[in-house]
Design a protein around this motif. Structure first.
Motif, PDB file in Angstrom:
ATOM      1  N   LEU A 178      -0.355  22.568  21.544  1.00  0.00           N
ATOM      2  CA  LEU A 178       0.881  22.540  22.310  1.00  0.00           C
ATOM      3  C   LEU A 178       0.656  22.059  23.739  1.00  0.00           C
ATOM      4  CD1 LEU A 178       2.567  25.872  21.138  1.00  0.00           C
ATOM      5  CD2 LEU A 178       3.218  23.546  20.495  1.00  0.00           C
ATOM      6  N   ALA A 179      -0.559  22.307  24.263  1.00  0.00           N
ATOM      7  CA  ALA A 179      -0.894  21.873  25.615  1.00  0.00           C
ATOM      8  C   ALA A 179      -1.326  20.412  25.664  1.00  0.00           C
ATOM      9  CB  ALA A 179      -1.997  22.755  26.188  1.00  0.00           C
ATOM     10  N   GLY A 180      -1.434  19.777  24.502  1.00  0.00           N
ATOM     11  CA  GLY A 180      -1.757  18.365  24.459  1.00  0.00           C
ATOM     12  C   GLY A 180      -3.230  18.046  24.479  1.00  0.00           C
ATOM     13  N   GLY A 181      -4.079  19.027  24.183  1.00  0.00           N
ATOM     14  CA  GLY A 181      -5.516  18.799  24.228  1.00  0.00           C
ATOM     15  C   GLY A 181      -6.158  18.741  22.856  1.00  0.00           C
ATOM     16  N   PRO A 182      -7.417  18.307  22.790  1.00  0.00           N
ATOM     17  CA  PRO A 182      -8.155  18.281  21.531  1.00  0.00           C
ATOM     18  C   PRO A 182      -8.697  19.663  21.204  1.00  0.00           C
ATOM     19  CG  PRO A 182      -9.543  17.447  23.287  1.00  0.00           C
ATOM     20  CD  PRO A 182      -8.202  17.722  23.908  1.00  0.00           C
ATOM     21  N   VAL A 183      -8.631  20.038  19.941  1.00  0.00           N
ATOM     22  CA  VAL A 183      -9.163  21.328  19.501  1.00  0.00           C
ATOM     23  C   VAL A 183     -10.667  21.180  19.276  1.00  0.00           C
ATOM     24  CG1 VAL A 183      -9.092  23.099  17.707  1.00  0.00           C
ATOM     25  CG2 VAL A 183      -6.970  21.967  18.438  1.00  0.00           C
ATOM     26  N   PRO A 184     -11.493  21.990  19.910  1.00  0.00           N
ATOM     27  CA  PRO A 184     -12.944  21.878  19.723  1.00  0.00           C
ATOM     28  C   PRO A 184     -13.324  22.004  18.250  1.00  0.00           C
ATOM     29  CG  PRO A 184     -12.451  23.329  21.571  1.00  0.00           C
ATOM     30  CD  PRO A 184     -11.142  23.030  20.894  1.00  0.00           C
ATOM     31  N   PRO A 192      -8.092  30.644  27.832  1.00  0.00           N
ATOM     32  CA  PRO A 192      -7.836  30.320  29.242  1.00  0.00           C
ATOM     33  C   PRO A 192      -8.736  29.216  29.782  1.00  0.00           C
ATOM     34  CG  PRO A 192      -8.891  32.474  29.030  1.00  0.00           C
ATOM     35  CD  PRO A 192      -8.439  32.073  27.669  1.00  0.00           C
ATOM     36  N   SER A 193      -9.998  29.186  29.356  1.00  0.00           N
ATOM     37  CA  SER A 193     -10.877  28.132  29.873  1.00  0.00           C
ATOM     38  C   SER A 193     -10.427  26.758  29.392  1.00  0.00           C
ATOM     39  CB  SER A 193     -12.327  28.399  29.459  1.00  0.00           C
ATOM     40  OG  SER A 193     -12.502  28.292  28.062  1.00  0.00           O
ATOM     41  N   LEU A 194     -10.021  26.661  28.139  1.00  0.00           N
ATOM     42  CA  LEU A 194      -9.578  25.369  27.600  1.00  0.00           C
ATOM     43  C   LEU A 194      -8.254  24.925  28.227  1.00  0.00           C
ATOM     44  CD1 LEU A 194     -10.524  25.989  23.875  1.00  0.00           C
ATOM     45  CD2 LEU A 194     -11.571  24.295  25.376  1.00  0.00           C
ATOM     46  N   LEU A 195      -7.312  25.871  28.398  1.00  0.00           N
ATOM     47  CA  LEU A 195      -6.030  25.506  28.991  1.00  0.00           C
ATOM     48  C   LEU A 195      -6.174  25.170  30.470  1.00  0.00           C
ATOM     49  CD1 LEU A 195      -3.445  27.910  27.316  1.00  0.00           C
ATOM     50  CD2 LEU A 195      -4.185  25.628  26.622  1.00  0.00           C
ATOM     51  N   SER A 196      -7.099  25.825  31.148  1.00  0.00           N
ATOM     52  CA  SER A 196      -7.344  25.484  32.549  1.00  0.00           C
ATOM     53  C   SER A 196      -7.775  24.028  32.682  1.00  0.00           C
ATOM     54  CB  SER A 196      -8.415  26.405  33.150  1.00  0.00           C
ATOM     55  OG  SER A 196      -7.927  27.709  33.316  1.00  0.00           O
ATOM     56  N   GLU A 197      -8.635  23.587  31.774  1.00  0.00           N
ATOM     57  CA  GLU A 197      -9.087  22.199  31.802  1.00  0.00           C
ATOM     58  C   GLU A 197      -7.952  21.221  31.531  1.00  0.00           C
ATOM     59  OE1 GLU A 197     -12.274  21.863  29.055  1.00  0.00           O
ATOM     60  OE2 GLU A 197     -13.657  23.092  30.238  1.00  0.00           O
ATOM     61  N   LEU A 198      -6.887  21.708  30.896  1.00  0.00           N
ATOM     62  CA  LEU A 198      -5.742  20.856  30.584  1.00  0.00           C
ATOM     63  C   LEU A 198      -4.644  20.956  31.649  1.00  0.00           C
ATOM     64  CD1 LEU A 198      -5.544  21.585  26.741  1.00  0.00           C
ATOM     65  CD2 LEU A 198      -6.321  19.468  27.828  1.00  0.00           C
ATOM     66  N   GLY A 199      -4.975  21.571  32.774  1.00  0.00           N
ATOM     67  CA  GLY A 199      -4.030  21.610  33.882  1.00  0.00           C
ATOM     68  C   GLY A 199      -3.152  22.834  33.934  1.00  0.00           C
ATOM     69  N   TYR A 200      -3.429  23.832  33.123  1.00  0.00           N
ATOM     70  CA  TYR A 200      -2.663  25.077  33.155  1.00  0.00           C
ATOM     71  C   TYR A 200      -3.226  26.018  34.225  1.00  0.00           C
ATOM     72  CZ  TYR A 200       0.251  24.526  28.973  1.00  0.00           C
ATOM     73  OH  TYR A 200       1.200  24.120  28.067  1.00  0.00           O
ATOM     74  N   MET A 228      14.093  19.842  28.377  1.00  0.00           N
ATOM     75  CA  MET A 228      12.730  19.880  27.834  1.00  0.00           C
ATOM     76  C   MET A 228      12.759  19.624  26.336  1.00  0.00           C
ATOM     77  SD  MET A 228      10.001  22.978  28.065  1.00  0.00           S
ATOM     78  CE  MET A 228       8.398  22.833  27.296  1.00  0.00           C
ATOM     79  N   THR A 229      11.774  18.904  25.828  1.00  0.00           N
ATOM     80  CA  THR A 229      11.659  18.654  24.399  1.00  0.00           C
ATOM     81  C   THR A 229      10.406  19.330  23.872  1.00  0.00           C
ATOM     82  OG1 THR A 229      10.308  16.657  24.590  1.00  0.00           O
ATOM     83  CG2 THR A 229      12.693  16.396  24.795  1.00  0.00           C
ATOM     84  N   THR A 230      10.255  19.335  22.545  1.00  0.00           N
ATOM     85  CA  THR A 230       9.093  19.986  21.941  1.00  0.00           C
ATOM     86  C   THR A 230       7.812  19.213  22.192  1.00  0.00           C
ATOM     87  OG1 THR A 230       9.560  18.859  19.847  1.00  0.00           O
ATOM     88  CG2 THR A 230      10.445  21.077  20.126  1.00  0.00           C
ATOM     89  N   THR A 231       7.908  18.025  22.758  1.00  0.00           N
ATOM     90  CA  THR A 231       6.694  17.274  23.087  1.00  0.00           C
ATOM     91  C   THR A 231       6.159  17.644  24.470  1.00  0.00           C
ATOM     92  OG1 THR A 231       7.986  15.436  23.984  1.00  0.00           O
ATOM     93  CG2 THR A 231       7.404  15.339  21.641  1.00  0.00           C
ATOM     94  N   GLU A 232       6.975  18.369  25.257  1.00  0.00           N
ATOM     95  CA  GLU A 232       6.530  18.788  26.569  1.00  0.00           C
ATOM     96  C   GLU A 232       5.744  20.093  26.467  1.00  0.00           C
ATOM     97  OE1 GLU A 232      10.199  18.888  28.700  1.00  0.00           O
ATOM     98  OE2 GLU A 232      10.040  16.814  29.316  1.00  0.00           O
ATOM     99  N   ARG A 233       4.903  20.333  27.443  1.00  0.00           N
ATOM    100  CA  ARG A 233       3.979  21.450  27.370  1.00  0.00           C
ATOM    101  C   ARG A 233       4.643  22.738  27.848  1.00  0.00           C
ATOM    102  NH1 ARG A 233      -1.559  19.992  30.016  1.00  0.00           N
ATOM    103  NH2 ARG A 233      -0.301  19.946  31.927  1.00  0.00           N
ATOM    104  N   PRO A 234       4.639  23.784  27.034  1.00  0.00           N
ATOM    105  CA  PRO A 234       5.310  25.025  27.427  1.00  0.00           C
ATOM    106  C   PRO A 234       4.413  25.917  28.275  1.00  0.00           C
ATOM    107  CG  PRO A 234       4.420  25.288  25.241  1.00  0.00           C
ATOM    108  CD  PRO A 234       4.115  23.851  25.653  1.00  0.00           C
ATOM    109  N   ASN A 235       5.036  26.732  29.108  1.00  0.00           N
ATOM    110  CA  ASN A 235       4.331  27.892  29.638  1.00  0.00           C
ATOM    111  C   ASN A 235       4.078  28.844  28.474  1.00  0.00           C
ATOM    112  OD1 ASN A 235       4.836  26.964  32.353  1.00  0.00           O
ATOM    113  ND2 ASN A 235       6.909  27.793  32.156  1.00  0.00           N
TER     114      ASN A 235
END
Length: 430
Positions: A280-286, A90-98, A1-8
């Protein structure tokens, strides 16, 4: 895993412990699990909540916004809730596939199912004690999903009271009394119970961390540890002094990232957590988020750091409007109803420490306070009236004014009304 991958992400949070841990220099505290986590990861020594009260502090942690902007300006069990449309981690990370899960303590809504988690494992019948909460978290981690996940593990500890049958107290003679508290038998007996609570919560924390290791998740999981605000003692919880708003914040990045342990420089605010996790999850910050990401620090890279943090108090047991700004060197506090004595929260009023509290601790508060933290880290010598600090005070006051204006602070228009409905201290999901 690299730092570009999404962590738990596993976020463990306690009540009312501030920085009262061995890893933060308290030699009388037994907290080996948290201390180990800090030694293996990043210990942030200048981390702050946005308010020294439970519900609004947690609200900022999970929305990246200040209490007066997200609507959660007081306790949930006194009628406060998020404003309509507020977004949470949690709502934002859920939308990103978490896959997102809540286990244990929450104090941001009477209805935990409104908080945006895919799974909710709340404690509806009583406090979320660390023993059963940690056991359920261990079971969840043993069957962790294949997709990236965000798990919050919330403990009721170290909230008052500290019954001896659940939290065996330490020897009162071994307690180190902080300089801002009176050193007497009442304070020592109270702190002895508090330290017992820390021991129990620390052991439960260790069980959760060990479960991450046993499940083979350490290489892919960001472990976070923090608390809502400072300890439940006078001049701490319910105040904007450092013992009220400075918090433990420990981050252990995924081991595969190869980030060296240490203590990063710079200030950090709880409003910074949401933008960090979204990045870190790869999404846009509102755009409504008021914190700034420190994801680069977690990756072991250079990044922009804060020069100031802001804090506020609105409602706890009663209305008590205060605003403050904290820099590396100075703390400036503005009481919007000066001339009133410090308003101790009910749990402190009912605690043993109150029996030994002298009247000096209850003297009326001035409109402004200023502390030079280089010379006065415990904020016991108010310099607001010292002419040699007039320029410093004016500069900090102007920065605080600008923040209040930019964030449309409702106190600028006068007294903030409490929500309609019940203001009792009835049961709330823990």
């Amino acid at each position: 895993m690299t730092t570009t991958e999404r962590p738990n992400v596993v976020l463990i949070h306690w009540h009312d412990v501030g920085t009262h841990l061995g890893a933060y220099g308290h030699g009388d505290v037994a907290s080996p699990a948290v201390d180990r986590l800090a030694s293996e990861g990043l210990r942030f020594d200048q981390a702050f909540c946005t308010t020294p009260l439970c519900s609004p502090a947690r609200g900022s942690l999970f929305t990246g916004r200040y209490p007066h902007t997200n609507g959660l300006m007081g306790l949930v069990n006194r009628g406060w809730e998020y404003a309509p449309g507020e977004r949470t981690v949690p709502s934002l990370l859920s939308e990103l596939g978490y896959r997102t899960a809540l286990i244990g303590q929450q104090h941001e809504s009477r209805d935990p199912y409104r908080l945006g988690f895919d799974e909710v494992h709340p404690w509806l019948a009583g406090p979320a004690r660390c023993g059963p909460v940690s056991q359920r978290a261990v079971e969840w981690l043993e069957a962790a999903p294949g997709e990236p996940f965000f798990l919050t593990v919330g403990f009721f500890e170290t909230h008052r009271p500290y019954p001896a049958d659940g939290y065996p107290p330490v020897d009162p003679a071994s307690v180190e009394v902080p300089p801002y508290l009176p050193d007497n038998e009442h304070t020592r007996a109270d702190l002895a119970g508090f330290l017992g609570s820390i021991r129990v919560a620390d052991a439960a924390t260790g069980r959760v961390v060990d479960a991450v290791e046993r499940a083979g998740l350490a290489d892919s999981t960001l472990l976070l540890f923090t608390t809502d605000h400072g300890i439940a003692y006078p001049r701490a919880k319910g105040t904007l002094y450092d013992p009220g708003i400075r918090v433990a914040f420990v981050a252990r990045p995924p081991r595969s990232w190869g980030v060296a342990p240490g203590a990063p420089d710079g200030l950090l605010s709880h409003v910074d957590v949401l933008p960090t996790l979204v990045e870190l999850a790869g999404g846009p910050v509102p755009p409504s988020v008021q914190g700034q990401s420190f994801a680069s620090v977690l990756r072991g890279e250079p990044g922009r750091r804060r020069t100031e943090v802001f804090a506020e108090k609105n409602y706890h047991d009663e209305y008590d409007p205060i605003r403050g700004i904290r820099t590396d060197r100075y703390a400036y506090i503005r009481t919007l109803e000066p001339g009133t004595p410090p308003r101790l929260s009910g749990d402190i009023e009912r605690g043993p420490v109150r029996l030994g509290l002298g009247e000096e601790q209850l003297r009326p508060r001035p409109a402004e306070e200023l502390y030079d933290l280089d010379d006065d880290p415990w904020q016991l010598c108010d310099l607001a009236g010292d002419p040699s600090y007039a320029e410093v005070k004016a500069g900090l006051a102007a920065r605080l004014d600008a923040w209040m204006s930019e964030t449309n602070d409702p106190v600028l228009a006068g007294r903030v009304a409490a929500p309609s409905g019940s203001l009792d201290e009835g049961p709330v999901p823990r």
